[in-house]
Design a protein around this motif. Structure first.
Motif, PDB file in Angstrom:
ATOM      1  N   THR A 263      46.847  43.515  43.730  1.00  0.00           N
ATOM      2  CA  THR A 263      48.060  42.748  43.428  1.00  0.00           C
ATOM      3  C   THR A 263      47.891  41.858  42.197  1.00  0.00           C
ATOM      4  OG1 THR A 263      47.307  40.989  44.913  1.00  0.00           O
ATOM      5  CG2 THR A 263      48.725  42.704  45.853  1.00  0.00           C
ATOM      6  N   GLY A 264      46.662  41.746  41.701  1.00  0.00           N
ATOM      7  CA  GLY A 264      46.389  40.868  40.570  1.00  0.00           C
ATOM      8  C   GLY A 264      45.854  39.515  40.988  1.00  0.00           C
ATOM      9  N   LYS A 265      45.919  39.223  42.274  1.00  0.00           N
ATOM     10  CA  LYS A 265      45.408  37.949  42.773  1.00  0.00           C
ATOM     11  C   LYS A 265      43.877  37.960  42.751  1.00  0.00           C
ATOM     12  CE  LYS A 265      45.363  34.956  46.849  1.00  0.00           C
ATOM     13  NZ  LYS A 265      45.838  34.769  48.242  1.00  0.00           N
ATOM     14  N   ARG A 266      43.308  36.807  42.440  1.00  0.00           N
ATOM     15  CA  ARG A 266      41.854  36.681  42.429  1.00  0.00           C
ATOM     16  C   ARG A 266      41.394  35.845  43.618  1.00  0.00           C
ATOM     17  NH1 ARG A 266      39.859  36.022  36.112  1.00  0.00           N
ATOM     18  NH2 ARG A 266      40.847  37.941  35.342  1.00  0.00           N
ATOM     19  N   ALA A 267      40.222  36.183  44.118  1.00  0.00           N
ATOM     20  CA  ALA A 267      39.677  35.471  45.275  1.00  0.00           C
ATOM     21  C   ALA A 267      38.163  35.533  45.236  1.00  0.00           C
ATOM     22  CB  ALA A 267      40.195  36.091  46.569  1.00  0.00           C
ATOM     23  N   THR A 268      37.525  34.543  45.826  1.00  0.00           N
ATOM     24  CA  THR A 268      36.073  34.593  45.966  1.00  0.00           C
ATOM     25  C   THR A 268      35.750  35.436  47.206  1.00  0.00           C
ATOM     26  OG1 THR A 268      35.959  32.621  47.367  1.00  0.00           O
ATOM     27  CG2 THR A 268      35.858  32.293  44.970  1.00  0.00           C
ATOM     28  N   LEU A 269      34.523  35.890  47.294  1.00  0.00           N
ATOM     29  CA  LEU A 269      34.129  36.668  48.468  1.00  0.00           C
ATOM     30  C   LEU A 269      34.217  35.830  49.733  1.00  0.00           C
ATOM     31  CD1 LEU A 269      31.128  38.868  47.289  1.00  0.00           C
ATOM     32  CD2 LEU A 269      33.583  39.191  46.999  1.00  0.00           C
ATOM     33  N   GLN A 270      34.039  34.530  49.592  1.00  0.00           N
ATOM     34  CA  GLN A 270      34.155  33.647  50.757  1.00  0.00           C
ATOM     35  C   GLN A 270      35.579  33.659  51.303  1.00  0.00           C
ATOM     36  OE1 GLN A 270      32.554  29.733  50.153  1.00  0.00           O
ATOM     37  NE2 GLN A 270      33.436  28.895  52.014  1.00  0.00           N
ATOM     38  N   ASP A 271      36.567  33.814  50.407  1.00  0.00           N
ATOM     39  CA  ASP A 271      37.966  33.831  50.828  1.00  0.00           C
ATOM     40  C   ASP A 271      38.297  35.022  51.717  1.00  0.00           C
ATOM     41  OD1 ASP A 271      38.484  31.521  49.384  1.00  0.00           O
ATOM     42  OD2 ASP A 271      39.021  32.624  47.558  1.00  0.00           O
ATOM     43  N   ILE A 272      37.559  36.118  51.543  1.00  0.00           N
ATOM     44  CA  ILE A 272      37.892  37.327  52.315  1.00  0.00           C
ATOM     45  C   ILE A 272      36.884  37.589  53.432  1.00  0.00           C
ATOM     46  CG2 ILE A 272      39.163  38.418  50.436  1.00  0.00           C
ATOM     47  CD1 ILE A 272      36.748  39.990  49.718  1.00  0.00           C
TER      48      ILE A 272
ATOM     49  N   LYS B 172      37.951  44.779  42.306  1.00  0.00           N
ATOM     50  CA  LYS B 172      37.429  44.728  40.942  1.00  0.00           C
ATOM     51  C   LYS B 172      36.656  43.426  40.720  1.00  0.00           C
ATOM     52  CE  LYS B 172      39.048  44.884  36.138  1.00  0.00           C
ATOM     53  NZ  LYS B 172      40.253  44.955  35.284  1.00  0.00           N
ATOM     54  N   PRO B 173      35.377  43.511  40.350  1.00  0.00           N
ATOM     55  CA  PRO B 173      34.613  42.284  40.095  1.00  0.00           C
ATOM     56  C   PRO B 173      35.116  41.569  38.842  1.00  0.00           C
ATOM     57  CG  PRO B 173      33.339  44.210  39.448  1.00  0.00           C
ATOM     58  CD  PRO B 173      34.570  44.718  40.130  1.00  0.00           C
ATOM     59  N   VAL B 174      35.195  40.258  38.918  1.00  0.00           N
ATOM     60  CA  VAL B 174      35.658  39.430  37.793  1.00  0.00           C
ATOM     61  C   VAL B 174      34.493  38.537  37.356  1.00  0.00           C
ATOM     62  CG1 VAL B 174      37.339  37.695  37.056  1.00  0.00           C
ATOM     63  CG2 VAL B 174      37.997  39.461  38.707  1.00  0.00           C
ATOM     64  N   ARG B 175      34.494  38.191  36.072  1.00  0.00           N
ATOM     65  CA  ARG B 175      33.362  37.449  35.493  1.00  0.00           C
ATOM     66  C   ARG B 175      32.070  38.226  35.742  1.00  0.00           C
ATOM     67  NH1 ARG B 175      35.867  32.446  37.752  1.00  0.00           N
ATOM     68  NH2 ARG B 175      34.101  32.200  39.157  1.00  0.00           N
ATOM     69  N   ILE B 176      32.053  39.412  35.172  1.00  0.00           N
ATOM     70  CA  ILE B 176      31.037  40.416  35.484  1.00  0.00           C
ATOM     71  C   ILE B 176      29.617  39.931  35.223  1.00  0.00           C
ATOM     72  CG2 ILE B 176      31.137  41.502  33.224  1.00  0.00           C
ATOM     73  CD1 ILE B 176      30.801  43.281  36.627  1.00  0.00           C
ATOM     74  N   GLU B 177      29.432  39.049  34.254  1.00  0.00           N
ATOM     75  CA  GLU B 177      28.085  38.573  33.948  1.00  0.00           C
ATOM     76  C   GLU B 177      27.487  37.819  35.133  1.00  0.00           C
ATOM     77  OE1 GLU B 177      26.213  39.369  31.449  1.00  0.00           O
ATOM     78  OE2 GLU B 177      27.838  40.626  30.685  1.00  0.00           O
ATOM     79  N   GLU B 178      28.318  37.105  35.891  1.00  0.00           N
ATOM     80  CA  GLU B 178      27.829  36.396  37.068  1.00  0.00           C
ATOM     81  C   GLU B 178      27.374  37.390  38.132  1.00  0.00           C
ATOM     82  OE1 GLU B 178      30.734  33.633  38.426  1.00  0.00           O
ATOM     83  OE2 GLU B 178      30.884  32.583  36.488  1.00  0.00           O
ATOM     84  N   TRP B 179      28.107  38.482  38.267  1.00  0.00           N
ATOM     85  CA  TRP B 179      27.712  39.537  39.200  1.00  0.00           C
ATOM     86  C   TRP B 179      26.383  40.154  38.767  1.00  0.00           C
ATOM     87  CZ3 TRP B 179      29.962  41.286  43.716  1.00  0.00           C
ATOM     88  CH2 TRP B 179      31.199  40.743  44.027  1.00  0.00           C
ATOM     89  N   LYS B 180      26.246  40.427  37.479  1.00  0.00           N
ATOM     90  CA  LYS B 180      25.005  41.032  36.982  1.00  0.00           C
ATOM     91  C   LYS B 180      23.814  40.113  37.202  1.00  0.00           C
ATOM     92  CE  LYS B 180      27.167  43.872  33.359  1.00  0.00           C
ATOM     93  NZ  LYS B 180      27.292  44.116  31.899  1.00  0.00           N
ATOM     94  N   ASP B 181      24.019  38.820  36.976  1.00  0.00           N
ATOM     95  CA  ASP B 181      22.921  37.859  37.164  1.00  0.00           C
ATOM     96  C   ASP B 181      22.492  37.822  38.628  1.00  0.00           C
ATOM     97  OD1 ASP B 181      22.967  37.240  34.489  1.00  0.00           O
ATOM     98  OD2 ASP B 181      24.169  35.413  34.736  1.00  0.00           O
ATOM     99  N   TRP B 182      23.474  37.853  39.544  1.00  0.00           N
ATOM    100  CA  TRP B 182      23.132  37.804  40.965  1.00  0.00           C
ATOM    101  C   TRP B 182      22.361  39.052  41.385  1.00  0.00           C
ATOM    102  CZ3 TRP B 182      23.912  40.540  45.464  1.00  0.00           C
ATOM    103  CH2 TRP B 182      23.612  39.873  46.648  1.00  0.00           C
ATOM    104  N   ILE B 183      22.836  40.209  40.946  1.00  0.00           N
ATOM    105  CA  ILE B 183      22.159  41.465  41.297  1.00  0.00           C
ATOM    106  C   ILE B 183      20.779  41.530  40.659  1.00  0.00           C
ATOM    107  CG2 ILE B 183      22.239  43.980  40.984  1.00  0.00           C
ATOM    108  CD1 ILE B 183      25.270  43.794  41.293  1.00  0.00           C
ATOM    109  N   LYS B 184      20.650  41.014  39.443  1.00  0.00           N
ATOM    110  CA  LYS B 184      19.344  40.987  38.778  1.00  0.00           C
ATOM    111  C   LYS B 184      18.351  40.150  39.579  1.00  0.00           C
ATOM    112  CE  LYS B 184      17.089  39.685  34.422  1.00  0.00           C
ATOM    113  NZ  LYS B 184      17.286  39.108  33.065  1.00  0.00           N
ATOM    114  N   GLU B 185      18.810  39.005  40.094  1.00  0.00           N
ATOM    115  CA  GLU B 185      17.931  38.160  40.895  1.00  0.00           C
ATOM    116  C   GLU B 185      17.523  38.865  42.185  1.00  0.00           C
ATOM    117  OE1 GLU B 185      17.819  33.744  43.032  1.00  0.00           O
ATOM    118  OE2 GLU B 185      19.588  34.380  41.897  1.00  0.00           O
TER     119      GLU B 185
END
Length: 265
Positions: free
Chosen positions: A107-116, A194-207
């Protein structure tokens, strides 16, 4: 990890309610055993010097040996508990950081994983464009079964310098059909986010890869429970068939009840 959130500390205490008792109890007793060992050392010295009223050397040595053994055991328990506490806190903190990552709904709405949390069992897949395309394609073969179990896929591109189109997902079509299963007339939860702010996702997965000792170029998958905890993870492609066969169907409003028992995979 430099800082640990209060939420992570609370989760650690709830998950291990007696850990604090074991930690500080063993610590306090080990200090007492150390003091007793120092006293016993003094008495042994007096016995060796044949001081008036001193115990025999054998008795003093036996007492010192017992005190040192107690100290070694209690100190070992304390160090083990401290190490386990640190590992648990790091794990919970990584999960807390994951819960703050952002996704976009069809729908275009954004949410954190905690929200869902409580509504979906997310499966994060990460790799290069070809690996993501294969993984998403394999998931599509089990789409109906996975959707019935509230499984939602989050494809994360691990390569740098590539656009969202390289993921192999038609995001324009996803916006149109993401909220409706092609084989169902009733609206359902989106099958993909769809992941948003992809660099934050990459950093988490890298860790995560660094902690697990996995090469940075390796494609990986991470399966989450409804409450946001990591159920399982692995290298290569996600076992979609096993997810479809072992995760129980979603029960709607009661889907989060006993979620800690929501599947073996």
């Amino acid at each position: 990890m430099d800082t640990v959130s209060n939420r992570a500390r609370l989760r650690q205490e709830v998950a291990n309610p007696f850990a604090v008792v074991r930690l500080w109890g063993s610590g306090a007793l080990s200090v007492q055993a150390l003091v007793a060992s120092l006293v016993a050392t003094t008495r042994l010295t007096a016995s060796i010097a044949h001081a008036p009223g001193a115990e025999t050397v054998a008795q003093s040595a036996q007492t010192l040996g017992i005190d040192l053994a107690c100290f070694a055991v209690l100190a070992g328990i304390f160090l083990r508990e401290k190490s386990q506490e640190t590992k648990r806190l790091e794990k919970f903190q990584r999960e807390e950081l994951l819960s703050q990552l952002v996704v976009e709904l069809p729908t275009g709405k954004r949410a954190t994983l905690q929200d869902i949390q409580g509504f979906a069992r997310l499966v994060i897949v990460s790799g290069d464009p070809e690996q993501l395309s294969q993984s998403v394609g394999a998931a599509e073969e089990w789409r109906l079964e996975l959707s019935e179990r509230a499984v939602i896929v989050v494809p994360v591109l691990s390569s740098s310098g590539q656009s969202e189109a390289d993921v192999g997902v038609d995001w324009a079509q996803w916006r149109v059909s993401g909220t409706n299963d092609e084989r169902s007339e009733e609206p359902t939860k989106p099958f993909m986010l769809k992941p948003v702010r992809i660099e934050e996702w990459k950093d988490w997965i890298k860790e995560q890869k660094e902690v697990a000792g996995v090469e940075e170029s390796q494609n990986v998958w991470i399966s989450l429970r409804k409450d946001g905890r990591v159920r399982s993870s692995g290298k290569g492609f996600a076992p979609w068939q096993r997810f479809a066969q072992t995760i129980p169907p979603d029960k709607g409003a009661w889907g989060g009840f006993l979620d800690g028992m929501d599947g073996r995979v």
